[in-house]
Design an enzyme around this catalytic site. Sequence first.
Site, short mmCIF file in Angstrom:
data_model
loop_
_atom_site.label_atom_id
_atom_site.label_comp_id
_atom_site.label_asym_id
_atom_site.label_seq_id
_atom_site.Cartn_x
_atom_site.Cartn_y
_atom_site.Cartn_z
N ASN A 7 -28.66 -21.86 -25.09
CA ASN A 7 -28.14 -21.57 -24.38
C ASN A 7 -27.67 -21.57 -22.67
O ASN A 7 -29.00 -20.96 -22.18
CB ASN A 7 -28.25 -19.62 -24.51
N ARG A 90 -23.98 -22.53 -27.04
CA ARG A 90 -23.43 -21.53 -26.91
C ARG A 90 -22.76 -21.47 -25.60
O ARG A 90 -22.95 -22.19 -24.62
CB ARG A 90 -23.93 -20.60 -26.55
N HIS A 180 -19.01 -11.78 -26.59
CA HIS A 180 -20.12 -11.44 -27.78
C HIS A 180 -19.53 -11.66 -28.96
O HIS A 180 -20.19 -11.39 -30.25
CB HIS A 180 -20.16 -10.03 -27.32
N HIS A 208 -21.88 -3.71 -29.97
CA HIS A 208 -23.02 -5.12 -29.81
C HIS A 208 -23.71 -3.84 -28.02
O HIS A 208 -22.51 -4.03 -26.83
CB HIS A 208 -22.45 -6.45 -29.10
N LEU A 209 -24.30 -3.10 -27.83
CA LEU A 209 -24.37 -2.77 -26.81
C LEU A 209 -25.77 -3.73 -26.03
O LEU A 209 -27.05 -3.15 -26.96
CB LEU A 209 -24.46 -0.95 -27.16
N ASN A 211 -27.60 -5.24 -21.90
CA ASN A 211 -27.31 -4.84 -20.64
C ASN A 211 -25.86 -5.13 -20.70
O ASN A 211 -24.98 -5.01 -19.99
CB ASN A 211 -28.28 -6.44 -20.17
N GLY A 212 -25.33 -5.86 -21.03
CA GLY A 212 -24.10 -6.04 -21.63
C GLY A 212 -23.46 -5.66 -23.04
O GLY A 212 -23.60 -5.64 -23.56
N ARG A 241 -22.78 -3.12 -14.35
CA ARG A 241 -21.04 -3.20 -14.99
C ARG A 241 -20.23 -2.21 -14.74
O ARG A 241 -20.69 -1.49 -15.79
CB ARG A 241 -20.23 -4.42 -15.73
N ASP A 283 -31.43 -0.28 -16.50
CA ASP A 283 -32.12 -0.22 -18.17
C ASP A 283 -32.10 0.98 -18.89
O ASP A 283 -31.97 2.35 -18.12
CB ASP A 283 -33.59 -0.64 -17.41
N ILE A 332 -29.50 -2.06 -26.75
CA ILE A 332 -29.76 -0.43 -26.86
C ILE A 332 -29.75 0.08 -28.29
O ILE A 332 -29.84 0.57 -29.18
CB ILE A 332 -28.23 -0.22 -25.83
N GLU A 334 -29.54 -1.65 -31.64
CA GLU A 334 -31.09 -1.51 -32.35
C GLU A 334 -32.21 -1.14 -32.04
O GLU A 334 -32.83 -0.70 -33.15
CB GLU A 334 -31.26 -3.63 -32.17
N GLU A 385 -27.32 -14.90 -32.71
CA GLU A 385 -26.43 -15.56 -32.25
C GLU A 385 -26.87 -17.03 -32.25
O GLU A 385 -26.36 -17.68 -32.66
CB GLU A 385 -26.28 -15.02 -30.12
#
Length: 399
Positions: A7, A90, A180, A208-209, A211-212, A241, A283, A332, A334, A385
């Site tokens: 990645n 990726r 994602h 999917h939570l 940082n992005g 963002r 964060d 986040i 999880e 991933e």
Amino acid sequence: MLVLVVNAGSSSLKYQLINMDDESVLAKGNCDRIGIDGHLSHKTADGRKLDTDCTFPTHTEAFEKLVEALTTGEYSVIKSMDEISAVGHRIVQGAEVFDRPCLVTPEIIDQIDGLAELAPVHNHAHALALRACTKVIPATTPQVVVFDTAFHQTMPPKAYMFGLPYEDYEKYHVRKYGFHGTSHRFVSAALAEAMGKNIEDLKIVSCHLGNGSSITAVKGGKCIDTSMGFTPLDGVLMGTRCGAVDPSAVTFVASKHGFTPDEMSQYMNKQSGFLGVSGVSSDNRDINDAAEKGNARAQLASDMLAYEIQKYIGSYTAAMDGIDALLFTGGIGENSWEVRERVCQNMSYFGIEIDDELNHSTRGQLMKLSTPNSKVEVWIVPTNEELLIARDTIALISK
Ligand code: ADP
């Protein structure tokens, strides 16, 4: 069979060496600060750890160091790169060109590079890494590229088009792509398996939570809509963002600050979201702590995220004409019981009810959180991933 998953970013190269016989990770690490100075962190499954400063003028030196770490000395896990069956990469942006993984050729690398305008931060770096990898690994080792956007290519035009003049879609490819995708594909399949259901029979909202963050409507195993857009800036509030804002606010703020397009992009990508609203941090843990201590802006940021996710659940339930399951994944999703609790509050109309105790006590593991009464199953599904990239890589080279 061993697969090396890569990645690559503009200044980093993360990797995992996966043994596909049992899907275990043999070693993983990161070549960081490429083009600046260079640092390698490398960890093996049996706990050997290497942390060392290096010289990485380009991705090529980083790859050379990665190969050295894997194959020689006290941190090695294999004797030679010949033991690796394939490399899976990726790739963030495949646009309308790539709707599935494919084998790497020089032409494919050029095509990925050619899409850099649509993903300035990522695609050029991917192309650099692909070229470097081709130089460093044995020529007989196949390489496969797996695209973040590919899963979303099943969206119908009514979901991916913007209300802008059609000519700009034709000329500049301006449309929603979504991101994602590898994660949403992995977790929705893992959820169907955990539920003991055929994914073709399920309507899932996948959150999917991290940082992005992105939310995706998965109907019958296919993406029909997703919250990120032309770039990963759209959708819900994220770490730094802004997510969706009225486009007029963008032009207004740019003119007030006298921002160039690049400066405005920085403002929306790096200074907004949790950080911009709270003034505390990007964060989620800091936001939760500050909110707990009574910081009103941190509380606001947290409330905004939960509210926006609830609205996506509502709109995607409408888009799919129903919802069977809601899943949380990412750092986040999880780990943060607070965010899951706020999202699932006041959703009784949708038939969503979670077990509060179970929600509080569960972190980072596959778990059903909904009560037996809940009409919608609510789950935590840890994402992976890298594993899906490795699986795709093996599937393609086995053909
Ligand atoms: P990325 O999008 O960069 O991959 P991650 O998926 O790792 O990011 O998610 C990072 C986010 O997860 C951060 O906002 C972090 O605060 C949050 N997070 C991680 N662990 C916890 C936790 N135990 N409780 C609450 N939030 C957490």
